[in-house]
Design a protein around this motif. Sequence first.
Motif, PDB file in Angstrom:
ATOM      1  N   ILE A   1       0.833  -1.202   0.000  1.00 44.20           N
ATOM      2  CA  ILE A   1       0.000   0.000   0.000  1.00 44.20           C
ATOM      3  C   ILE A   1       0.868   1.253   0.000  1.00 44.20           C
ATOM      4  CG2 ILE A   1      -1.633   1.348   1.382  1.00 44.20           C
ATOM      5  CD1 ILE A   1      -2.841  -1.398   2.252  1.00 44.20           C
ATOM      6  N   VAL A   2       1.907   1.272   0.821  1.00 41.17           N
ATOM      7  CA  VAL A   2       2.824   2.417   0.870  1.00 41.17           C
ATOM      8  C   VAL A   2       3.506   2.603  -0.493  1.00 41.17           C
ATOM      9  CG1 VAL A   2       4.984   3.261   1.897  1.00 41.17           C
ATOM     10  CG2 VAL A   2       3.175   2.321   3.357  1.00 41.17           C
ATOM     11  N   THR A   3       3.893   1.505  -1.119  1.00 44.33           N
ATOM     12  CA  THR A   3       4.548   1.583  -2.427  1.00 44.33           C
ATOM     13  C   THR A   3       3.595   2.119  -3.484  1.00 44.33           C
ATOM     14  OG1 THR A   3       6.055  -0.208  -1.835  1.00 44.33           O
ATOM     15  CG2 THR A   3       5.756   0.245  -4.191  1.00 44.33           C
ATOM     16  N   ILE A   4       2.340   1.678  -3.469  1.00 45.70           N
ATOM     17  CA  ILE A   4       1.345   2.199  -4.422  1.00 45.70           C
ATOM     18  C   ILE A   4       1.188   3.702  -4.232  1.00 45.70           C
ATOM     19  CG2 ILE A   4      -1.116   2.188  -5.033  1.00 45.70           C
ATOM     20  CD1 ILE A   4      -1.035  -0.882  -4.421  1.00 45.70           C
ATOM     21  N   LYS A   5       1.132   4.152  -2.987  1.00 47.90           N
ATOM     22  CA  LYS A   5       1.023   5.588  -2.724  1.00 47.90           C
ATOM     23  C   LYS A   5       2.245   6.336  -3.243  1.00 47.90           C
ATOM     24  CE  LYS A   5      -2.064   5.176   1.244  1.00 47.90           C
ATOM     25  NZ  LYS A   5      -2.225   5.362   2.690  1.00 47.90           N
TER      26      LYS A   5
ATOM     27  N   ILE B   1      -2.106   0.683 -11.657  1.00 43.44           N
ATOM     28  CA  ILE B   1      -1.074   0.023 -10.855  1.00 43.44           C
ATOM     29  C   ILE B   1      -1.672  -1.269 -10.320  1.00 43.44           C
ATOM     30  CG2 ILE B   1       0.420   0.158  -8.820  1.00 43.44           C
ATOM     31  CD1 ILE B   1      -0.050   3.254  -8.928  1.00 43.44           C
ATOM     32  N   ARG B   2      -0.948  -2.358 -10.480  1.00 39.45           N
ATOM     33  CA  ARG B   2      -1.343  -3.634  -9.882  1.00 39.45           C
ATOM     34  C   ARG B   2      -0.204  -4.094  -8.984  1.00 39.45           C
ATOM     35  NH1 ARG B   2      -5.900  -5.722 -11.992  1.00 39.45           N
ATOM     36  NH2 ARG B   2      -6.487  -5.030 -14.063  1.00 39.45           N
ATOM     37  N   ALA B   3      -0.563  -4.593  -7.819  1.00 40.60           N
ATOM     38  CA  ALA B   3       0.408  -5.190  -6.904  1.00 40.60           C
ATOM     39  C   ALA B   3      -0.128  -6.570  -6.561  1.00 40.60           C
ATOM     40  CB  ALA B   3       0.565  -4.346  -5.654  1.00 40.60           C
ATOM     41  N   GLU B   4       0.657  -7.579  -6.909  1.00 40.78           N
ATOM     42  CA  GLU B   4       0.225  -8.957  -6.696  1.00 40.78           C
ATOM     43  C   GLU B   4       1.295  -9.705  -5.921  1.00 40.78           C
ATOM     44  OE1 GLU B   4      -1.065 -10.542 -10.458  1.00 40.78           O
ATOM     45  OE2 GLU B   4      -2.609  -8.994 -10.632  1.00 40.78           O
ATOM     46  N   PRO B   5       0.870 -10.540  -4.969  1.00 44.54           N
ATOM     47  CA  PRO B   5       1.856 -11.260  -4.161  1.00 44.54           C
ATOM     48  C   PRO B   5       2.708 -12.187  -5.018  1.00 44.54           C
ATOM     49  CG  PRO B   5      -0.359 -12.079  -3.743  1.00 44.54           C
ATOM     50  CD  PRO B   5      -0.500 -10.900  -4.638  1.00 44.54           C
ATOM     51  N   VAL B   6       3.991 -12.220  -4.701  1.00 38.24           N
ATOM     52  CA  VAL B   6       4.913 -13.103  -5.427  1.00 38.24           C
ATOM     53  C   VAL B   6       4.612 -14.555  -5.081  1.00 38.24           C
ATOM     54  CG1 VAL B   6       7.342 -13.745  -5.704  1.00 38.24           C
ATOM     55  CG2 VAL B   6       6.698 -11.334  -5.581  1.00 38.24           C
ATOM     56  N   ASP B   7       4.348 -14.822  -3.807  1.00 40.07           N
ATOM     57  CA  ASP B   7       3.998 -16.172  -3.368  1.00 40.07           C
ATOM     58  C   ASP B   7       2.504 -16.247  -3.147  1.00 40.07           C
ATOM     59  OD1 ASP B   7       6.675 -17.058  -3.295  1.00 40.07           O
ATOM     60  OD2 ASP B   7       6.939 -16.098  -1.342  1.00 40.07           O
ATOM     61  N   PRO B   8       1.821 -17.176  -3.831  1.00 43.78           N
ATOM     62  CA  PRO B   8       0.378 -17.285  -3.636  1.00 43.78           C
ATOM     63  C   PRO B   8       0.052 -17.692  -2.203  1.00 43.78           C
ATOM     64  CG  PRO B   8       1.201 -19.081  -4.999  1.00 43.78           C
ATOM     65  CD  PRO B   8       2.346 -18.158  -4.731  1.00 43.78           C
ATOM     66  N   GLY B   9      -1.115 -17.339  -1.773  1.00 45.76           N
ATOM     67  CA  GLY B   9      -1.547 -17.668  -0.426  1.00 45.76           C
ATOM     68  C   GLY B   9      -2.658 -16.744  -0.003  1.00 45.76           C
ATOM     69  N   PRO B  10      -2.980 -16.757   1.266  1.00 43.81           N
ATOM     70  CA  PRO B  10      -4.084 -15.923   1.755  1.00 43.81           C
ATOM     71  C   PRO B  10      -3.644 -14.480   1.977  1.00 43.81           C
ATOM     72  CG  PRO B  10      -3.182 -17.179   3.555  1.00 43.81           C
ATOM     73  CD  PRO B  10      -2.421 -17.583   2.319  1.00 43.81           C
ATOM     74  N   THR B  11      -3.307 -13.832   0.935  1.00 43.57           N
ATOM     75  CA  THR B  11      -2.865 -12.442   1.029  1.00 43.57           C
ATOM     76  C   THR B  11      -3.591 -11.625  -0.021  1.00 43.57           C
ATOM     77  OG1 THR B  11      -0.896 -11.050   1.246  1.00 43.57           O
ATOM     78  CG2 THR B  11      -0.858 -12.702  -0.502  1.00 43.57           C
ATOM     79  N   LYS B  12      -3.409 -10.331   0.014  1.00 39.81           N
ATOM     80  CA  LYS B  12      -4.209  -9.442  -0.823  1.00 39.81           C
ATOM     81  C   LYS B  12      -3.526  -9.075  -2.134  1.00 39.81           C
ATOM     82  CE  LYS B  12      -6.795  -7.639   2.989  1.00 39.81           C
ATOM     83  NZ  LYS B  12      -7.063  -6.552   3.894  1.00 39.81           N
TER      84      LYS B  12
ATOM     85  N   SER C   1      -5.039  -0.009  -8.347  1.00 41.27           N
ATOM     86  CA  SER C   1      -5.297   1.409  -8.220  1.00 41.27           C
ATOM     87  C   SER C   1      -5.088   2.051  -9.584  1.00 41.27           C
ATOM     88  CB  SER C   1      -4.375   2.043  -7.165  1.00 41.27           C
ATOM     89  OG  SER C   1      -4.868   3.302  -6.782  1.00 41.27           O
ATOM     90  N   ASN C   2      -5.590   3.268  -9.715  1.00 41.35           N
ATOM     91  CA  ASN C   2      -5.390   3.990 -10.967  1.00 41.35           C
ATOM     92  C   ASN C   2      -5.221   5.476 -10.662  1.00 41.35           C
ATOM     93  OD1 ASN C   2      -7.994   5.026 -10.567  1.00 41.35           O
ATOM     94  ND2 ASN C   2      -8.937   3.557 -11.962  1.00 41.35           N
ATOM     95  N   GLN C   3      -5.317   6.310 -11.689  1.00 45.71           N
ATOM     96  CA  GLN C   3      -5.075   7.738 -11.535  1.00 45.71           C
ATOM     97  C   GLN C   3      -6.048   8.401 -10.564  1.00 45.71           C
ATOM     98  OE1 GLN C   3      -6.128   6.295 -14.397  1.00 45.71           O
ATOM     99  NE2 GLN C   3      -8.216   7.083 -14.375  1.00 45.71           N
ATOM    100  N   GLU C   4      -7.119   7.734 -10.197  1.00 51.76           N
ATOM    101  CA  GLU C   4      -8.043   8.283  -9.201  1.00 51.76           C
ATOM    102  C   GLU C   4      -7.485   8.140  -7.780  1.00 51.76           C
ATOM    103  OE1 GLU C   4     -11.812   6.437  -9.907  1.00 51.76           O
ATOM    104  OE2 GLU C   4     -11.972   7.315 -11.904  1.00 51.76           O
ATOM    105  N   MET C   5      -6.426   7.355  -7.628  1.00 55.29           N
ATOM    106  CA  MET C   5      -5.684   7.167  -6.378  1.00 55.29           C
ATOM    107  C   MET C   5      -6.477   6.460  -5.281  1.00 55.29           C
ATOM    108  SD  MET C   5      -3.348  10.535  -6.069  1.00 55.29           S
ATOM    109  CE  MET C   5      -2.487  11.195  -7.479  1.00 55.29           C
ATOM    110  N   VAL C   6      -7.487   5.708  -5.665  1.00 61.55           N
ATOM    111  CA  VAL C   6      -8.220   4.870  -4.721  1.00 61.55           C
ATOM    112  C   VAL C   6      -7.597   3.481  -4.812  1.00 61.55           C
ATOM    113  CG1 VAL C   6     -10.449   3.815  -4.163  1.00 61.55           C
ATOM    114  CG2 VAL C   6     -10.348   6.187  -4.984  1.00 61.55           C
ATOM    115  N   ILE C   7      -7.178   2.944  -3.685  1.00 58.33           N
ATOM    116  CA  ILE C   7      -6.560   1.623  -3.662  1.00 58.33           C
ATOM    117  C   ILE C   7      -7.647   0.600  -3.358  1.00 58.33           C
ATOM    118  CG2 ILE C   7      -4.827   0.141  -2.584  1.00 58.33           C
ATOM    119  CD1 ILE C   7      -3.252   2.734  -1.945  1.00 58.33           C
ATOM    120  N   ARG C   8      -7.688  -0.454  -4.159  1.00 58.13           N
ATOM    121  CA  ARG C   8      -8.691  -1.510  -4.018  1.00 58.13           C
ATOM    122  C   ARG C   8      -7.973  -2.839  -3.823  1.00 58.13           C
ATOM    123  NH1 ARG C   8     -13.476   0.581  -5.105  1.00 58.13           N
ATOM    124  NH2 ARG C   8     -13.551   2.583  -6.163  1.00 58.13           N
TER     125      ARG C   8
END
Length: 125
Positions: free
Chosen positions: A20-24, A88-99, A103-110
Amino acid sequence: MLACGRVDDQRNRANETAAIVTIKSIHTAQTQYFAQFGRFAATLAELGPPASGPPSIQAADLIPANLTTGKKSGYSFELTTSPAGYVIRAEPVDPGPTKFYYSNQEMVIRANTGSRANENSPEVR
């Protein structure tokens, strides 16, 4: 065994917070890039430092070099252009129960847990 699960949970939460910090940070860099060059950067490399010489539209020196690889804190980051601006997409490198994050230019992180996030995913609060 239970302690190992707690450590994994703590690591996942730490990685999710870092994502989240990196996306910001990428949003901030995109805002600066747009102000300097009149368009959004199409890649992380365009936001990163130049290999040599002064910053330019190809490498604006707005994010650290280690982020231009797209990997950081257990996540893979992807920056692409869209008709309205960027994604912007952020996806876990290792699959598992993580998020997974979006996000896009509207700056809302989903985010979605366990599957790829998109513009319809719940907002991170």
